[in-house]
Design a protein around this motif. Structure first.
Motif, PDB file in Angstrom:
ATOM      1  N   ARG A 167       0.829  -1.209   0.000  1.00  0.00           N
ATOM      2  CA  ARG A 167       0.000   0.000   0.000  1.00  0.00           C
ATOM      3  C   ARG A 167       0.861   1.256   0.000  1.00  0.00           C
ATOM      4  O   ARG A 167       0.612   2.208  -0.761  1.00  0.00           O
ATOM      5  CB  ARG A 167      -0.919   0.002   1.226  1.00  0.00           C
ATOM      6  CG  ARG A 167      -1.836   1.225   1.295  1.00  0.00           C
ATOM      7  CD  ARG A 167      -2.169   1.548   2.745  1.00  0.00           C
ATOM      8  NE  ARG A 167      -2.973   0.512   3.359  1.00  0.00           N
ATOM      9  CZ  ARG A 167      -4.315   0.501   3.354  1.00  0.00           C
ATOM     10  NH1 ARG A 167      -4.965   1.467   2.756  1.00  0.00           N
ATOM     11  NH2 ARG A 167      -4.962  -0.467   3.961  1.00  0.00           N
ATOM     12  N   THR A 209       0.664   3.872  -3.154  1.00  0.00           N
ATOM     13  CA  THR A 209       0.042   5.181  -2.919  1.00  0.00           C
ATOM     14  C   THR A 209       1.075   6.306  -2.874  1.00  0.00           C
ATOM     15  O   THR A 209       0.750   7.450  -3.169  1.00  0.00           O
ATOM     16  CB  THR A 209      -0.757   5.176  -1.607  1.00  0.00           C
ATOM     17  OG1 THR A 209       0.102   4.753  -0.528  1.00  0.00           O
ATOM     18  CG2 THR A 209      -1.927   4.219  -1.703  1.00  0.00           C
ATOM     19  N   SER A 249      -5.148   4.716  -4.453  1.00  0.00           N
ATOM     20  CA  SER A 249      -5.609   4.150  -3.179  1.00  0.00           C
ATOM     21  C   SER A 249      -7.013   3.568  -3.309  1.00  0.00           C
ATOM     22  O   SER A 249      -7.422   2.730  -2.509  1.00  0.00           O
ATOM     23  CB  SER A 249      -5.587   5.229  -2.094  1.00  0.00           C
ATOM     24  OG  SER A 249      -6.428   6.323  -2.449  1.00  0.00           O
TER      25      SER A 249
END
Length: 269
Positions: A29, A33, A40
């Motif tokens: 993640r 991002t 996201s």
């Protein structure tokens, strides 16, 4: 009874969302991002893809974006699961979420998420571990989140990998150009001017009791501004020569004598 059922459903939904969010690999993640924050929206998404290989075998792929998509083995770090459509028990991990690597092209058209460290091949690719590339393509013509498509399975002896691509407008992020920003600013200024004019008219009409054109706020300023524009246009745009009065020097003695001579002709002889 209905209220209790609604509460139970709400609690189950919240618990499901919490569990799903907890399954997202934080390392993956963060990398994805950080490179593109608008991606996201794809975190924790699972896509199901049907594909037919060269040997006419049908396979199903479960593709997870920074999440394990396998409902059978939920504790696995697998990011993409492959299984034979006719024999679902024959499953392979194509790549692990914990090995995620992210890159993007110089022009920013696509972003690539790579999983590696999957199950090794049996008879080809020198027994190397399976790996996959997830390509996010910016396509303004495709609305929504889009979906992944299976592109190929490269079985080169040196490099073996699976390739999936997703094309969508959501990948593009903000597509506002300089012209769009200028138009938005112009529209905002026009709305502010219209609101100020309406408020000024209402104030002069009902508070000051103005009638007719006198209700327009800053009327004298607009008139003066129009006169200035007209003068500027006349100075710059018109090609006709402007008539300038000729200047003559005042004379005293000569003019007096001439006038006297003219008057003499009028006298009777």
């Amino acid at each position: 009874m209905t209220v209790r059922v609604s509460l139970c459903v709400s609690v189950l939904c919240v618990l499901f969302l919490i569990c799903s969010a907890a399954d997202v690999d934080e390392n993956c993640r963060t990398k994805l991002t950080k490179l593109d924050p608008h991606l996201s929206a794809y975190m924790g998404q699972v896509f199901t893809i049907e594909a037919t290989h060269d040997n006419d075998e049908h396979y199903t792929y479960l593709v997870g974006v920074c999440v394990n998509p396998d409902p059978v083995n939920s504790d696995s770090e697998c990011g993409i699961v492959q299984y034979n459509t006719t024999n679902p028990s024959n499953r392979h991990c194509v790549g692990k979420v914990s090995t995620a690597q992210v890159s993007r092209t110089a022009d920013g058209v696509w972003i690539e998420l790579t999983y590696s460290g999957g199950d090794p091949y049996h008879t080809h690719c020198n027994g190397a571990a399976r790996s996959a590339r997830l390509i996010f393509l910016c396509d303004p013509l495709i609305n929504g989140m889009g979906k992944f498509d299976f592109l190929e399975e490269n079985r080169d002896e040196n490099v073996c990998f699976y390739t999936f691509s997703l094309a969508a407008k959501a990948v593009c992020g903000s597509l506002l150009s300089a012209g769009d920003i200028i138009l938005i600013l112009f529209a905002c200024l026009a709305l502010l001017w219209a609101a100020a004019m309406l408020g000024g008219c209402l104030f002069k009409r009902f508070i000051q009791g103005a009638k007719g054109l006198e209700q327009i706020p800053l009327l004298e300023w607009y008139r003066e501004f129009g006169n200035l524009e007209a003068d500027g246009c006349d100075l710059v745009c018109r090609s006709r020569k402007r008539l300038v009065p000729e200047y003559r020097e005042p004379t005293f003695g000569a003019d007096t004598d001439d006038e006297d001579e003219k008057d003499d002709n009028l006298l009777p002889m």
